[in-house]
Design a protein around this motif. Sequence first.
Motif, PDB file in Angstrom:
ATOM      1  N   THR A   1       0.663  -1.405   4.715  1.00  0.00           N
ATOM      2  CA  THR A   1       0.030  -1.046   3.450  1.00  0.00           C
ATOM      3  C   THR A   1       1.097  -0.911   2.374  1.00  0.00           C
ATOM      4  N   ILE A   2       0.854  -1.528   1.215  1.00  0.00           N
ATOM      5  CA  ILE A   2       1.754  -1.337   0.081  1.00  0.00           C
ATOM      6  C   ILE A   2       0.993  -0.622  -1.027  1.00  0.00           C
ATOM      7  N   ASN A   3       1.651   0.362  -1.624  1.00  0.00           N
ATOM      8  CA  ASN A   3       1.056   1.188  -2.664  1.00  0.00           C
ATOM      9  C   ASN A   3       1.634   0.815  -4.020  1.00  0.00           C
ATOM     10  N   LEU A   4       0.757   0.467  -4.956  1.00  0.00           N
ATOM     11  CA  LEU A   4       1.160  -0.008  -6.271  1.00  0.00           C
ATOM     12  C   LEU A   4       0.434   0.792  -7.348  1.00  0.00           C
ATOM     13  N   VAL A   5       1.066   0.941  -8.506  1.00  0.00           N
ATOM     14  CA  VAL A   5       0.407   1.519  -9.670  1.00  0.00           C
ATOM     15  C   VAL A   5       0.620   0.565 -10.839  1.00  0.00           C
ATOM     16  N   VAL A   6      -0.429   0.340 -11.636  1.00  0.00           N
ATOM     17  CA  VAL A   6      -0.300  -0.525 -12.813  1.00  0.00           C
ATOM     18  C   VAL A   6      -0.247   0.352 -14.067  1.00  0.00           C
ATOM     19  N   LEU A   7       0.721   0.057 -14.924  1.00  0.00           N
ATOM     20  CA  LEU A   7       0.947   0.809 -16.152  1.00  0.00           C
ATOM     21  C   LEU A   7       1.069  -0.174 -17.305  1.00  0.00           C
ATOM     22  N   GLY A   8       0.631   0.238 -18.490  1.00  0.00           N
ATOM     23  CA  GLY A   8       0.786  -0.666 -19.627  1.00  0.00           C
ATOM     24  C   GLY A   8      -0.042  -0.237 -20.818  1.00  0.00           C
ATOM     25  N   LYS A   9       0.061  -1.015 -21.881  1.00  0.00           N
ATOM     26  CA  LYS A   9      -0.659  -0.738 -23.115  1.00  0.00           C
ATOM     27  C   LYS A   9      -2.111  -1.190 -23.005  1.00  0.00           C
TER      28      LYS A   9
ATOM     29  N   GLU B   1       1.773  11.388   0.206  1.00  0.00           N
ATOM     30  CA  GLU B   1       2.240  11.401   1.587  1.00  0.00           C
ATOM     31  C   GLU B   1       2.954  10.110   1.955  1.00  0.00           C
ATOM     32  N   GLU B   2       2.386   8.950   1.571  1.00  0.00           N
ATOM     33  CA  GLU B   2       2.966   7.665   1.958  1.00  0.00           C
ATOM     34  C   GLU B   2       4.040   7.190   0.987  1.00  0.00           C
ATOM     35  N   GLY B   3       3.944   7.605  -0.260  1.00  0.00           N
ATOM     36  CA  GLY B   3       4.906   7.172  -1.259  1.00  0.00           C
ATOM     37  C   GLY B   3       4.462   5.933  -2.013  1.00  0.00           C
ATOM     38  N   LEU B   4       5.109   5.680  -3.128  1.00  0.00           N
ATOM     39  CA  LEU B   4       4.820   4.540  -4.001  1.00  0.00           C
ATOM     40  C   LEU B   4       5.867   3.459  -3.782  1.00  0.00           C
ATOM     41  N   HIS B   5       5.415   2.219  -3.557  1.00  0.00           N
ATOM     42  CA  HIS B   5       6.348   1.108  -3.369  1.00  0.00           C
ATOM     43  C   HIS B   5       6.799   0.500  -4.704  1.00  0.00           C
ATOM     44  N   LEU B   6       5.838   0.278  -5.613  1.00  0.00           N
ATOM     45  CA  LEU B   6       6.191  -0.365  -6.881  1.00  0.00           C
ATOM     46  C   LEU B   6       5.268   0.096  -8.000  1.00  0.00           C
ATOM     47  N   ALA B   7       5.855   0.327  -9.158  1.00  0.00           N
ATOM     48  CA  ALA B   7       5.099   0.469 -10.400  1.00  0.00           C
ATOM     49  C   ALA B   7       5.142  -0.884 -11.103  1.00  0.00           C
TER      50      ALA B   7
ATOM     51  N   ASN C   1      14.237  -3.952  -1.729  1.00  0.00           N
ATOM     52  CA  ASN C   1      14.467  -2.523  -1.950  1.00  0.00           C
ATOM     53  C   ASN C   1      14.427  -1.756  -0.628  1.00  0.00           C
ATOM     54  N   ASN C   2      14.557  -2.519   0.479  1.00  0.00           N
ATOM     55  CA  ASN C   2      14.611  -1.941   1.832  1.00  0.00           C
ATOM     56  C   ASN C   2      13.384  -1.094   2.167  1.00  0.00           C
ATOM     57  N   TYR C   3      12.238  -1.506   1.615  1.00  0.00           N
ATOM     58  CA  TYR C   3      10.955  -0.850   1.888  1.00  0.00           C
ATOM     59  C   TYR C   3      10.976   0.632   1.512  1.00  0.00           C
ATOM     60  N   GLN C   4      11.875   0.997   0.616  1.00  0.00           N
ATOM     61  CA  GLN C   4      11.924   2.387   0.171  1.00  0.00           C
ATOM     62  C   GLN C   4      10.671   2.735  -0.633  1.00  0.00           C
ATOM     63  N   VAL C   5      10.320   4.016  -0.640  1.00  0.00           N
ATOM     64  CA  VAL C   5       9.204   4.491  -1.451  1.00  0.00           C
ATOM     65  C   VAL C   5       9.647   5.715  -2.240  1.00  0.00           C
ATOM     66  N   LEU C   6       8.947   5.958  -3.332  1.00  0.00           N
ATOM     67  CA  LEU C   6       9.154   7.176  -4.092  1.00  0.00           C
ATOM     68  C   LEU C   6       8.281   8.262  -3.478  1.00  0.00           C
ATOM     69  N   LEU C   7       8.919   9.318  -3.018  1.00  0.00           N
ATOM     70  CA  LEU C   7       8.195  10.395  -2.344  1.00  0.00           C
ATOM     71  C   LEU C   7       8.161  11.676  -3.164  1.00  0.00           C
ATOM     72  N   LYS C   8       8.625  11.620  -4.406  1.00  0.00           N
ATOM     73  CA  LYS C   8       8.750  12.839  -5.198  1.00  0.00           C
ATOM     74  C   LYS C   8       7.403  13.439  -5.558  1.00  0.00           C
ATOM     75  N   HIS C   9       6.321  12.624  -5.517  1.00  0.00           N
ATOM     76  CA  HIS C   9       5.009  13.132  -5.915  1.00  0.00           C
ATOM     77  C   HIS C   9       4.297  13.723  -4.717  1.00  0.00           C
TER      78      HIS C   9
ATOM     79  N   ALA D   1       0.451  11.832  -7.198  1.00  0.00           N
ATOM     80  CA  ALA D   1       0.646  12.863  -6.175  1.00  0.00           C
ATOM     81  C   ALA D   1      -0.531  12.900  -5.209  1.00  0.00           C
ATOM     82  N   HIS D   2      -1.728  12.757  -5.744  1.00  0.00           N
ATOM     83  CA  HIS D   2      -2.934  12.845  -4.915  1.00  0.00           C
ATOM     84  C   HIS D   2      -3.058  11.656  -3.966  1.00  0.00           C
ATOM     85  N   HIS D   3      -2.855  10.451  -4.496  1.00  0.00           N
ATOM     86  CA  HIS D   3      -3.110   9.241  -3.703  1.00  0.00           C
ATOM     87  C   HIS D   3      -1.898   8.782  -2.895  1.00  0.00           C
TER      88      HIS D   3
END
Length: 220
Positions: A8-16, A102-108, A209-217, A97-99
Amino acid sequence: MADSNEMTINLVVLGKTQTGKSAAGNSLLGSSDFESRLSPSSVTTCCSLGRSGHILGLIRRNGCESALCVRVLDTPSYPHTALSKEQVRDTVRAALAHHFGEEGLHLALLVLRADLPLCPDESNDTVQLIQELLGPTWKDFTAVLLTHADKTGEAGYSEETYLRSASSTLLSLLSSVQHKYIFLDNHNSIIKEERNIVLTKLLNFIRKNNYQVLLKHSKE
């Protein structure tokens, strides 16, 4: 990851507003989970999570084919016609943080329109928001989606000639995220083969990125 046969890969889309952010999320999912339409005001006002079905043929692990599952968090745009920057930031931060706590974010995925020039003020505002959301390592976890690429193609630009003519602001942004960018047509739905090409590129970014995730949330 659920098991050795699924990734599973976790993504978030951001933009105008009106960059095609929600439409890009739908393209990645192969669905119409997110509302996407022409509007004189910002359409998305809250965060929502979409999840793809099992996608085969893109990943092999330990010599065996694994299924890919894509999770995409759609977010309110910034600037927004009804929400302040603080409201957008706090809404997105809580949803991350909610979604993905636990698993972390792979890419914004920062969504920009390829058919419109990127100006310094716009870039600064967007980058500042991403920095506030993702922290000091944001560059390692951010890629750029250039939507409406079909319009630049109609105007006679290939990806190479487009980048040669791009503003210094865009080129500087792409350089800062280690040239992680993808051109995406703005059709209502992209065909399976096109989606697989985009997902393969995203997987390559994550792999580099060595499959790293952001876990700060993390959940509180």
